[in-house]
Scaffold this motif. Sequence first.
Motif, short mmCIF file in Angstrom:
data_model
loop_
_atom_site.label_atom_id
_atom_site.label_comp_id
_atom_site.label_asym_id
_atom_site.label_seq_id
_atom_site.Cartn_x
_atom_site.Cartn_y
_atom_site.Cartn_z
N ALA A 185 -4.74 0.29 3.33
CA ALA A 185 -4.90 1.63 2.77
C ALA A 185 -6.26 2.17 3.20
O ALA A 185 -7.25 1.44 3.16
CB ALA A 185 -4.79 1.59 1.24
N PHE A 186 -6.28 3.43 3.61
CA PHE A 186 -7.52 4.05 4.06
C PHE A 186 -8.02 5.04 3.01
O PHE A 186 -7.25 5.56 2.20
CB PHE A 186 -7.32 4.75 5.40
CG PHE A 186 -7.10 3.78 6.53
CD1 PHE A 186 -8.20 3.21 7.19
CD2 PHE A 186 -5.83 3.40 6.93
CE1 PHE A 186 -8.01 2.29 8.22
CE2 PHE A 186 -5.63 2.49 7.95
CZ PHE A 186 -6.73 1.93 8.60
N PHE A 230 -11.51 1.77 5.40
CA PHE A 230 -10.34 1.20 4.71
C PHE A 230 -10.72 0.77 3.30
O PHE A 230 -11.87 0.46 3.03
CB PHE A 230 -9.73 0.05 5.50
CG PHE A 230 -10.63 -1.13 5.74
CD1 PHE A 230 -11.40 -1.22 6.89
CD2 PHE A 230 -10.70 -2.17 4.82
CE1 PHE A 230 -12.23 -2.31 7.13
CE2 PHE A 230 -11.51 -3.27 5.04
CZ PHE A 230 -12.28 -3.34 6.20
N SER A 231 -9.72 0.79 2.41
CA SER A 231 -10.01 0.44 1.02
C SER A 231 -9.19 -0.74 0.51
O SER A 231 -9.48 -1.27 -0.55
CB SER A 231 -9.77 1.66 0.12
OG SER A 231 -8.44 2.09 0.23
N GLY A 236 -4.99 4.35 -1.34
CA GLY A 236 -6.32 4.47 -0.69
C GLY A 236 -7.23 5.52 -1.31
O GLY A 236 -6.76 6.38 -2.03
N ILE A 293 -1.87 5.34 4.90
CA ILE A 293 -1.62 3.91 4.99
C ILE A 293 -1.26 3.54 6.43
O ILE A 293 -0.86 4.40 7.22
CB ILE A 293 -0.49 3.44 4.04
CG1 ILE A 293 0.83 4.17 4.37
CG2 ILE A 293 -0.88 3.65 2.59
CD1 ILE A 293 2.03 3.62 3.60
N SER A 353 1.10 5.86 -0.11
CA SER A 353 0.46 7.16 0.08
C SER A 353 1.20 8.23 -0.71
O SER A 353 2.43 8.20 -0.79
CB SER A 353 0.48 7.53 1.57
OG SER A 353 0.09 8.87 1.75
N VAL A 402 0.87 -1.19 0.00
CA VAL A 402 0.00 0.00 0.00
C VAL A 402 0.90 1.22 0.00
O VAL A 402 2.04 1.17 0.45
CB VAL A 402 -0.92 0.03 1.24
CG1 VAL A 402 -1.90 -1.14 1.23
CG2 VAL A 402 -0.12 0.04 2.54
#
Lengths: 334, 334, 334, 334
Positions: free
Chosen positions: D226-227, D197-198, C334, D232, C205, C203
């Motif tokens: 991941a949000f 969350f995703s 995300g 993250i 960002s 993941v």
Amino acid sequence: MSDTVRIGVVGLGRLGRRHAENLARRIAGATLVAAASPVAEERAWAERALNGVATYAGLTELLRHPDLDAVWLVTPTSLHADQVIEAVEAGKHVFCEKPLALDPADCDRAIAAAAGRPEQIVMVGFMRRFDPAYAEAKRLIDEGALGDIVAIRCVSEDPIDPDGFFVRFAPTSGGVFLDCCIHDIDLVRWMLDGVGFSAVAAVGSRIVTPALADCGDVDTASACVAFAGGTIADFYVTRTSHRGYEAAMTIVGSKATLEVGRAIPKLPLTLEQAGRRSVAGQGDFFERFGEAFLLEARAFVAAVRNGGPTPLGLGDAREATRLACAMRAALKVG
Amino acid sequence: MSDTVRIGVVGLGRLGRRHAENLARRIAGATLVAAASPVAEERAWAERALNGVATYAGLTELLRHPDLDAVWLVTPTSLHADQVIEAVEAGKHVFCEKPLALDPADCDRAIAAAAGRPEQIVMVGFMRRFDPAYAEAKRLIDEGALGDIVAIRCVSEDPIDPDGFFVRFAPTSGGVFLDCCIHDIDLVRWMLDGVGFSAVAAVGSRIVTPALADCGDVDTASACVAFAGGTIADFYVTRTSHRGYEAAMTIVGSKATLEVGRAIPKLPLTLEQAGRRSVAGQGDFFERFGEAFLLEARAFVAAVRNGGPTPLGLGDAREATRLACAMRAALKVG
Amino acid sequence: MSDTVRIGVVGLGRLGRRHAENLARRIAGATLVAAASPVAEERAWAERALNGVATYAGLTELLRHPDLDAVWLVTPTSLHADQVIEAVEAGKHVFCEKPLALDPADCDRAIAAAAGRPEQIVMVGFMRRFDPAYAEAKRLIDEGALGDIVAIRCVSEDPIDPDGFFVRFAPTSGGVFLDCCIHDIDLVRWMLDGVGFSAVAAVGSRIVTPALADCGDVDTASACVAFAGGTIADFYVTRTSHRGYEAAMTIVGSKATLEVGRAIPKLPLTLEQAGRRSVAGQGDFFERFGEAFLLEARAFVAAVRNGGPTPLGLGDAREATRLACAMRAALKVG
Amino acid sequence: MSDTVRIGVVGLGRLGRRHAENLARRIAGATLVAAASPVAEERAWAERALNGVATYAGLTELLRHPDLDAVWLVTPTSLHADQVIEAVEAGKHVFCEKPLALDPADCDRAIAAAAGRPEQIVMVGFMRRFDPAYAEAKRLIDEGALGDIVAIRCVSEDPIDPDGFFVRFAPTSGGVFLDCCIHDIDLVRWMLDGVGFSAVAAVGSRIVTPALADCGDVDTASACVAFAGGTIADFYVTRTSHRGYEAAMTIVGSKATLEVGRAIPKLPLTLEQAGRRSVAGQGDFFERFGEAFLLEARAFVAAVRNGGPTPLGLGDAREATRLACAMRAALKVG
Ligand SMILES: NC(=O)c1ccc[n+]([C@@H]2O[C@H](COP(=O)([O-])OP(=O)(O)OC[C@H]3O[C@@H](n4cnc5c(N)ncnc54)[C@H](O)[C@@H]3O)[C@@H](O)[C@H]2O)c1
Ligand SMILES: NC(=O)c1ccc[n+]([C@@H]2O[C@H](COP(=O)([O-])OP(=O)(O)OC[C@H]3O[C@@H](n4cnc5c(N)ncnc54)[C@H](O)[C@@H]3O)[C@@H](O)[C@H]2O)c1
Ligand SMILES: NC(=O)c1ccc[n+]([C@@H]2O[C@H](COP(=O)([O-])OP(=O)(O)OC[C@H]3O[C@@H](n4cnc5c(N)ncnc54)[C@H](O)[C@@H]3O)[C@@H](O)[C@H]2O)c1
Ligand SMILES: NC(=O)c1ccc[n+]([C@@H]2O[C@H](COP(=O)([O-])OP(=O)(O)OC[C@H]3O[C@@H](n4cnc5c(N)ncnc54)[C@H](O)[C@@H]3O)[C@@H](O)[C@H]2O)c1
């Protein structure tokens, strides 16, 4: 005596308030029944904050409180010896804040008074002995884990105080050795089982607080001591710390060295910003020794209920005062 | 003088070998052309390890090496003063290991010899001044970041040595203050711009190494000093450390405090096992000051090539010896 | 071949300059004879700073330099595979900066070229393997001190870069996994003796650097991997660190855990001010891995002089690229 | 309701005993009036240790205790949802240990029961939210000191357990994510104000405890999430720590990073021996979160006395369970 120890606290200042709250709420087996202070607002605070405890203007009045078992002295140091004597002679168990007195002769008067009353507990409040870290250090020494003790290095720091409150407090406190360093002196003597000292030296600085010259005091000092058994100790003490409150000790043995209490953070939080990692230090002795104050009070109460022994008696307190006085006498300022 | 400084090293012991390797390989602008030792195996090592450098039995012989520019003295301390004088009078630049001598009078003789040769660089090897951390501390003091200097606290520790090698070495080394503590003495004087001292005290222990009593030395000592400007300093020095080699300093200012070099790990590795986290300390001064030895040599070579100034002169070295002697004279053993 | 390895460096950017200086001055047994860059100023710098080394506009020209033994590639990653092939086919030993290429297919072409030339050393520059702390960790694993390896946790951080230089660099660098995380990927594979992976997730960002969306990259990412033997690993990588440059690894074994390289300070200096203690972090990979770059170069030179073996070959570099590509493919934002 | 909250505790196991002692002695405004357990020895302990509290064989019986205000559930997790429902429907305020249930559907049933009783406090015991360090971290985030939150990194470690007690416990506990990691899941959701969350991934190892394969569990796991807002998080959780009990979190913001609770020592004691410095870690969650358990209980009691709001409601607990279930579903073992 009833099963619960009925205690009266004398002195409701900075530290007295804290002791009073502990005795009122956090010490099983004890109950706070009375509080004394010459200051009306302090008595008003006690009535409000301590469940309607009885209040008095001074020790003499408080001693007349019915069914009082013990007196808890948190008054200015210059009053300790006389108040210990008065309370002991009134038949009370006594807890007295450190130091017992500002010179050995005053200590001796209190010792003489207590000597005739062996059934009364008379204890001095060197609370660091009750801190779990220092206590574990003592235990490790006693079990031989460190070997012979070669050197003990002590640090006591108070956060720098821009208001200079302690300057006004200095003349009656006895100065930096009798007021601050005395904790480490007591600890070193405890770690070394009370061995006598054979040489003392000290240097001090008042660069930050020149006003201390008036009473011969310094804000930062370094002392070193040789003990009869061959161990040495040094003591660094300051009232102008940038790190926060600090109480640390390094115990150097022939087998291992133990570092106690160094740079404890206020909270376990590290901030990373602008390429630096930083941690906040502790603010005062309450943060560092909050638990020790409770354990000390529990030890006193247990001694009273069990009929002894005294956890920390007047003889040790006298010797701590004697060594602190020797440091003060040896002090050189550059 | 040629553009490259041609150097002869004298003394190929524990430290001399290291200097020789640095000069032979790691110092641009310098070339090691000769090496001297009275010990045949040491000379054999030099021939083998240092690219066929010329070897001699002593300083006098080495000084006759053609086109020699500078002499690098890494001999026993008791020889330093006379060898500095001999090399200076032979017209050579001189680097001399610390301490310059074991008493101020010997320092004065070397100073007198050098005084007549202002064009020659004569430097003493207090390599800690060249360590980037101590150097940054000095820079921060000089730019005022710490405010006035209230106190300096020094720690120098050698790992505990079960063989007691240093006991045999003690009589000629001058003892713990002249041999070990001298580094911190020099640093404190440097940090304080050479201000004079007004009071000195010291205590010491030989619990671990009683044999040191024969030469009046101790394995662990604590000294404190008051300086003319009002600053205090304390010095802890030991040859029986359980932590490893340690050189640390805390500089307490009126605005901020700086801690230098404390508990540097051997490698950045923390081991977690059986509920404990542990880190290995450094093994010796080579690990801690390997880079400082290089920077010190580069500074000497640069001074020779630039015609001065001397990075660290004999006057400072004399004052360090004088303060170390005062500590030794003040030493009390319990 | 002469006893001294004659090397030509290709690429004189941020890192190439550093390699060139090392090869020119600090690697016994090697000599830098040529340097190539398409940028005139970079060539001018090389002529000035590297003792009149011969300069060329590119690899092809540099390969014609007489008596060249080895080529040192510090060019943009997208050129590595083709340049390795060209240099290998010209009969040169090759050092190539990491990563070998941005996809396994390109790595395979280089591997095929090198396969026909077993007598030439072809090495990839994962310098962290040469860092003493990571090397000691590997040694401890190999000797069984940690037991079976349960998990490896990796952290690589670049200081936050307000100019966003790396954003422009991102498209050709391959993104955060191929450019940064690749070091930890190689280390984990090394620690685990090259075991294969069975699951990969990641993941990321780009809250701080939204512009990275254009090339599908992120500034901060977290990946986790399961390996065939049952070990897991996680990888945290960021280009927006507030702590400074960081490369750390925690190796969790069944017997003990080892933490490598965590929060190494720039210098061993702690500042105490306003009730906080703070330490500066390291600024970049040069500070952290300066010594590793030297040791890596020495290892290459030794391999060339000894006729092998290659310290870190193309096969390993290919597998690192393959795992980094799998992370990139798995990345969720995300 | 009387001014003092009358509480009955259900479950007197490892944690229940501790809660019972706290409620009996250390929470002003609360009184422990009843305790339930199906195990006779546990009831006997309660009668002995808790001042003659009334004891019952189960929740149903305890709910009939006269004038009971609140129920404190410290029973196996699989019972939580039904017991919350039963207690709520009996008109009691409810404190329930974490996690609320092992799947979201069970949580929903409890939520539905509580929804009809808005005047009753129904709280779940994620005590870490009450720890002063995590609470200060939340406060710093909320006041913007860290900027936007880029990543949160969590570590939860239980000391390695040679008896493998937790293996027997694993099937009913829900596994490592629902039993241990759930604390960090709740904290991350709290720090991020409950954002959804995703993406979720997880890898795990059971090298140390192969027996966990029977119930699909692992002893060590790493998950990443991941949000929706672009943040993250990663979660490392293990039951085989060599360091001791550990709960740590690194919160990476766009302005600053905060590290919470890392490597807190058991006591502030560093031992130096054989060239290593070592510190003991904490033994269990009682040592680390003793104060948080008290603060959590005080918050519940205050909410009951003030008529709300609930410090930590069922909705949050449901979402924590949902994310933990997603991790378990995503788990890959190599
Ligand atoms: N153990 C420790 O670490 C520690 C820390 C701080 C203070 N102390 C000791 O506690 C004592 C008190 O210190 P403090 O900081 O609280 O001082 P303070 O000045 O804040 O308080 C002194 C208190 O004594 C009262 N008092 C003054 N004269 C009195 C009298 N004749 N009869 C009754 N009460 C009287 C004052 O009204 C005040 O309430 C000192 O002996 C000090 O050394 C110990
Ligand atoms: N800067 C530092 O931290 C540091 C550390 C260690 C030693 N030193 C200093 O370095 C000096 C040497 O210490 P060492 O530990 O290497 O001692 P050492 O005993 O190991 O070496 C001394 C060397 O001098 C040689 N030597 C003896 N007499 C000689 C003579 N007349 N002429 C020429 N050479 C002679 C010996 O053969 C030997 O090679 C001492 O002054 C010591 O204080 C400094
Ligand atoms: N080991 C590490 O930690 C580390 C760190 C940084 C960079 N690197 C690697 O080093 C390589 C270079 O990175 P950098 O940061 O120095 O990049 P850079 O952009 O600063 O430098 C690249 C250099 O290559 C030159 N160049 C470009 N095209 C060329 C060509 N066709 N022929 C010859 N030279 C050419 C450029 O002029 C420049 O001098 C990259 O592969 C990178 O991944 C590794
Ligand atoms: N907040 C934390 O950090 C933390 C730590 C440990 C446990 N917990 C939670 O606390 C709960 C209990 O854990 P524990 O470790 O104390 O477990 P445990 O097995 O030691 O104790 C469970 C207790 O419940 C009792 N019990 C079993 N069935 C019962 C029933 N039908 N009615 C009433 N009582 C019954 C048992 O007799 C025992 O006293 C679990 O939900 C666990 O997740 C939370």
